[in-house]
Design a protein around this motif. Structure first.
Motif, mmCIF file in Angstrom:
data_model
loop_
_atom_site.group_PDB
_atom_site.id
_atom_site.type_symbol
_atom_site.label_atom_id
_atom_site.label_comp_id
_atom_site.label_asym_id
_atom_site.label_seq_id
_atom_site.Cartn_x
_atom_site.Cartn_y
_atom_site.Cartn_z
ATOM 1 N N LEU A 304 -1.167 24.352 58.104
ATOM 2 C CA LEU A 304 -0.070 24.533 57.156
ATOM 3 C C LEU A 304 1.280 24.480 57.869
ATOM 4 C CD1 LEU A 304 -1.393 27.351 54.769
ATOM 5 C CD2 LEU A 304 -0.916 24.970 54.169
ATOM 6 N N PHE A 305 1.353 25.083 59.035
ATOM 7 C CA PHE A 305 2.607 25.071 59.786
ATOM 8 C C PHE A 305 2.954 23.652 60.227
ATOM 9 C CE2 PHE A 305 5.065 25.772 63.760
ATOM 10 C CZ PHE A 305 6.134 26.478 63.212
ATOM 11 N N VAL A 306 1.967 22.896 60.691
ATOM 12 C CA VAL A 306 2.205 21.511 61.103
ATOM 13 C C VAL A 306 2.647 20.665 59.910
ATOM 14 C CG1 VAL A 306 1.102 19.424 61.992
ATOM 15 C CG2 VAL A 306 0.630 21.636 63.058
ATOM 16 N N LEU A 307 1.962 20.816 58.774
ATOM 17 C CA LEU A 307 2.306 20.038 57.583
ATOM 18 C C LEU A 307 3.664 20.437 57.031
ATOM 19 C CD1 LEU A 307 -1.142 19.988 55.737
ATOM 20 C CD2 LEU A 307 -0.081 18.134 57.035
ATOM 21 N N LEU A 308 4.039 21.707 57.175
ATOM 22 C CA LEU A 308 5.351 22.148 56.709
ATOM 23 C C LEU A 308 6.462 21.474 57.514
ATOM 24 C CD1 LEU A 308 7.114 23.981 54.963
ATOM 25 C CD2 LEU A 308 6.795 25.793 56.674
ATOM 26 N N ILE A 309 6.282 21.425 58.824
ATOM 27 C CA ILE A 309 7.276 20.767 59.669
ATOM 28 C C ILE A 309 7.348 19.273 59.348
ATOM 29 C CG2 ILE A 309 7.867 20.175 62.044
ATOM 30 C CD1 ILE A 309 6.647 22.801 62.924
ATOM 31 N N ARG A 310 6.190 18.638 59.193
ATOM 32 C CA ARG A 310 6.175 17.205 58.877
ATOM 33 C C ARG A 310 6.774 16.943 57.504
ATOM 34 N NH1 ARG A 310 7.489 13.027 58.797
ATOM 35 N NH2 ARG A 310 6.386 11.038 58.985
ATOM 36 N N ALA A 317 12.580 15.315 50.757
ATOM 37 C CA ALA A 317 11.873 16.597 50.737
ATOM 38 C C ALA A 317 12.705 17.691 50.092
ATOM 39 C CB ALA A 317 11.476 16.991 52.159
ATOM 40 N N TRP A 318 14.017 17.637 50.296
ATOM 41 C CA TRP A 318 14.896 18.671 49.742
ATOM 42 C C TRP A 318 14.827 18.712 48.214
ATOM 43 C CZ3 TRP A 318 18.752 17.278 46.347
ATOM 44 C CH2 TRP A 318 19.054 15.909 46.284
ATOM 45 N N ARG A 319 14.572 17.550 47.581
ATOM 46 C CA ARG A 319 14.476 17.521 46.113
ATOM 47 C C ARG A 319 13.300 18.371 45.632
ATOM 48 N NH1 ARG A 319 14.303 11.456 44.128
ATOM 49 N NH2 ARG A 319 14.131 12.595 42.141
ATOM 50 N N VAL A 390 4.962 23.583 51.514
ATOM 51 C CA VAL A 390 4.133 22.497 52.033
ATOM 52 C C VAL A 390 3.876 21.455 50.946
ATOM 53 C CG1 VAL A 390 1.874 21.918 53.001
ATOM 54 C CG2 VAL A 390 3.051 23.989 53.751
ATOM 55 N N ILE A 391 3.609 21.912 49.736
ATOM 56 C CA ILE A 391 3.293 20.996 48.641
ATOM 57 C C ILE A 391 4.542 20.296 48.125
ATOM 58 C CG2 ILE A 391 2.425 20.860 46.279
ATOM 59 C CD1 ILE A 391 0.236 21.220 48.365
ATOM 60 N N PHE A 392 5.635 21.039 47.935
ATOM 61 C CA PHE A 392 6.785 20.460 47.236
ATOM 62 C C PHE A 392 7.678 19.607 48.126
ATOM 63 C CE2 PHE A 392 5.574 23.204 43.817
ATOM 64 C CZ PHE A 392 5.976 22.490 42.702
ATOM 65 N N THR A 393 7.624 19.790 49.429
ATOM 66 C CA THR A 393 8.316 18.819 50.280
ATOM 67 C C THR A 393 7.679 17.444 50.126
ATOM 68 O OG1 THR A 393 6.903 19.529 52.122
ATOM 69 C CG2 THR A 393 9.104 20.511 51.979
ATOM 70 N N ASN A 428 0.470 7.480 53.626
ATOM 71 C CA ASN A 428 1.637 6.650 53.900
ATOM 72 C C ASN A 428 2.578 7.272 54.927
ATOM 73 O OD1 ASN A 428 1.614 4.296 51.734
ATOM 74 N ND2 ASN A 428 0.887 6.154 50.722
ATOM 75 N N MET A 429 2.071 8.268 55.651
ATOM 76 C CA MET A 429 2.814 8.858 56.760
ATOM 77 C C MET A 429 2.470 8.128 58.054
ATOM 78 S SD MET A 429 2.413 12.986 56.329
ATOM 79 C CE MET A 429 3.111 13.914 54.969
ATOM 80 N N PRO A 430 3.337 8.181 59.036
ATOM 81 C CA PRO A 430 2.935 7.760 60.387
ATOM 82 C C PRO A 430 1.825 8.681 60.888
ATOM 83 C CG PRO A 430 5.330 7.873 60.194
ATOM 84 C CD PRO A 430 4.775 8.477 58.940
ATOM 85 N N ALA A 431 0.890 8.140 61.636
ATOM 86 C CA ALA A 431 -0.272 8.893 62.125
ATOM 87 C C ALA A 431 -1.055 9.479 60.951
ATOM 88 C CB ALA A 431 0.154 9.997 63.091
ATOM 89 N N SER A 432 -1.249 8.664 59.923
ATOM 90 C CA SER A 432 -1.885 9.144 58.688
ATOM 91 C C SER A 432 -3.321 9.598 58.923
ATOM 92 C CB SER A 432 -1.862 8.046 57.626
ATOM 93 O OG SER A 432 -2.516 6.874 58.098
#
Length: 655
Positions: A304-310, A317-319, A390-393, A428-432
């Protein structure tokens, strides 16, 4: 161990017999007590649990104290039995952290990741945190604390514990076990889906990233390839959605609940693997499961911490964060917001499933369960809040790519939020491939923790209820339980299995478990008695609960639960999955599933009243004292003890 035949002496209704003159049967000290907190009771509360000390009726060590010479105590009214020989050995946690991680792993499950964020933004965003916090303070946390205290003091599972509280409510324990089985029937299937995704992630290109697969349709639109020139319509479907619905679930091959279709052998193998892991994690008890949770309960936080940072670094993401937290204070006037807040905190903390009783029963007697309740419930709520970011970003990023509003892309709920929305963004992320592997491994570990806990609640309950038959056959009983769960889950592995999962999710655990917990609170607060329950806590912790906790247990928590029950009746769930509207007959089927577990409560009440001689008052009042004796180790022991106690129990001054 054969019982002796001690000499019994008649005690005066005005004075209590000293300890040295009271009868002892196989090390059992029999003493009259007027129900007040006597010096002996206080000394029992300070016991440190040494092997040479005595044992009280709940199995904990104590040091009996003889009244001073010439001292006269109040007249006897009830009977207290203290065991002076060591009780049957009960397994305990190897470390305190094993217990905390097990409780946190149970409370923090898939619902924290997919349900809380959706419920939050649907009910006013940041404004929803106010009713959520209030419902946690006055409803969820007090219930959480109550179950931990009950389990730790009585050292029993959810069935046999009622012999010490109020025997006529013993049906609650059987209802809890049936509900836990229903949960096992569908909850582990979701982990099987996650395992299928996990295995599919080991490829250079994730299979749900393109529309060039055999399962794709003409409506498949990959807007990530050319976001500026895409033509997204209301009929468009993403590659991730078609991979989930047409390849993993294959719901297009089922017409609905009336036509489920064949079993998917791929999902059946995935579920078999999941249950194999579960079996070898819990077959030996909390000694083994307490070690497994060091991985399964901590790994999700790392991911969760890794996904939050990503997620925070994604475009747009701010939206999603603004949409998640922007308060709409007008929604607080809507009753459904408060209903959703109450239901969310209840199902998030998880009282009423027998798990907290089971886990706490393996704690040392003087463990600070009060601090445990505050710590674990706080961790649970904070995890839900963090999962929202994590979800809404990710949802903000998806809205940016689709050139639509966040509200338009945040329509998926439940498992679809994980297996469609989040899977699509990860692809669709890098390193998916890396992010897909750790994400679905996190989903599996979150589910495993809850499965360990749910089945341990059933195992502890049944083994405590039938110790002579199953006490030394735990491995075989666990194997049989796992087999039953696997067979019960077969309907969820069919092409229409997702419809069955949704039906169980809506009806099997909703109103039924809330009603069971409502009766549990009433039985403890009003039948067992708040003064007695508070004395139990004081004996363990050295201090009595304050007025806040007492008021919550006696009045606020029951009202909190009744509020949710009434809301279920007034606002029955409108069940729909994908494009399938559940027909009316499925509503009847759903209510039958719910009632099938709850019916154990009134059925056992009628049974116990029918088989017990005497009036209704004598039945309900007298069986408590009998249950105090029958809770002692070994059924043959108390049967031999009762004849010697008969004169004391039938004394005119006793009740």
């Amino acid at each position: 161990m054969e019982a002796e035949h001690p000499e019994t002496t008649e005690s005066s209704p005005l004075t209590c017999t000293p300890d040295t003159q009271l009868p002892r049967i196989n090390g059992l000290l029999i003493q009259g007590n007027n129900g007040s907190q006597t010096g002996l009771d206080k000394e029992l509360g300070r016991a440190k649990g040494s092997d040479t000390a005595g044992q009280v009726s709940n199995g904990y060590s104590s040091a009996p104290q003889t009244p001073a010479e010439g001292t006269t105590t109040a007249c006897p009214r009830t009977l207290v039995v203290h065991q002076l020989t060591p009780s049957i050995h009960r397994e305990t946690w190897s470390k305190k952290m094993d217990f905390l991680l097990s409780v946190i792993g149970y409370a923090v499950d898939l619902g924290n990741v997919w349900r809380f964020p959706y419920i939050c933004y649907q009910n006013g965003g940041g404004a929803f945190l106010l009713p959520y916090t209030l419902m946690a303070l006055f409803g969820g946390v007090p219930l959480f604390y109550m179950e931990l205290a009950l389990g730790q003091y009585h050292r029993s599972g959810c069935i046999s514990i009622w012999k010490n509280i109020c025997p006529i409510f013993k049906g609650i324990g059987f209802a809890i076990c049936i509900i836990a089985l229903y949960v096992a029937f569908y909850y582990n299937t979701i982990m099987a889906w996650a395992l299928y995704y996990f295995l599919s992630s080991f490829s250079s290109q994730l299979p749900w990233v393109s529309c060039n697969n055999p399962w794709n349709t003409l409506n498949c639109t990959n807007y990530f390839l050319s976001p500026g020139n895409m033509n997204w319509t209301n009929h468009s479907t993403s590659p991730a959605e078609e991979f989930y619905t047409r390849h993993v679930l294959q719901v297009h091959r089922s017409q609905g609940l009336h036509d489920l279709g064949a079993i998917s052998w791929q999902l059946a193998l995935c579920l078999l693997f999941i249950f194999t892991i579960v079996y070898f994690s819990i077959w030996k008890g909390v000694k083994t499961s307490g070690k497994v949770v060091w991985v399964t309960a901590t790994f999700p936080y790392v991911v969760l911490f890794v996904l939050l940072i990503r997620g925070a670094t994604l475009k747009g993401a701010w939206r999603g964060v603004v949409f998640y937290l922007k308060p709409d204070w007008s929604r607080l006037m809507d009753t459904t917001v408060w209903i959703d807040a109450a239901a969310q905190i209840f199902f998030s903390l998880g009282p009423g499933f027998g798990v907290l009783l089971a886990f706490a029963s393996y704690n040392p007697f003087h463990n600070n369960c009060y601090k445990d309740a505050l710590v674990t419930s706080s961790v649970n709520c904070l995890t839900s809040f963090m999962s929202g970011f994590v979800i809404f970003t990710v949802l903000g990023y998806m809205a940016e790519m689709r050139q639509r509003e966040v509200a338009d892309v945040a329509k998926d709920t439940g498992p679809s939020l994980l297996f469609i929305t989040y899977a699509e963004v990860i692809a669709n992320m890098p390193a998916s491939t890396f992010f897909a592997i750790i994400f679905f491994l996190m989903i599996i570990t979150l589910g495993l923790d809850s499965t360990f806990a749910g089945l341990e609640g059933v195992i502890t309950a049944v083994l405590d209820e039938f110790p002579d038959v199953l006490g030394k056959r735990r491995e075989w009983f666990v194997l049989g339980l796992i087999t039953v769960c696997f067979l019960g889950a077969l309907s969820t592995l069919t092409y229409g299995g997702a419809y069955v999962v949704k039906l169980f999710e809506e009806y099997a655990t909703g109103a039924a478990v809330i009603t069971v917990v409502f009766l549990e609170v009433i039985a403890v607060s009003w039948f067992y008695g708040m003064p007695r329950f508070c004395r139990d806590i004081e004996a363990m912790l050295g201090f009595s609960p304050g007025w806040y906790w007492k008021i919550c247990w006696v009045a606020i928590s029951p009202i909190f639960l009744l509020f949710i029950i009434v809301s279920f009746v007034i606002y029955p769930p409108n069940v729909k999955l994908f494009d399938y509207d559940y027909p009316p007959w499925t509503t009847v089927l759903g209510y039958c599933i719910g009632v099938s577990s709850f019916i154990c409560v009134p059925a056992y009440m009628l049974y116990i009243i029918a088989v017990t001689p005497g009036t209704l008052k004598q039945t309900t009042h007298g069986r408590f004292h009998l249950a105090l004796l029958t809770s002692l180790p070994g059924p043959s022991l108390w049967k031999k003890t009762l004849p010697a106690l008969a004169p004391m129990m039938s004394h005119p001054g006793s009740s």
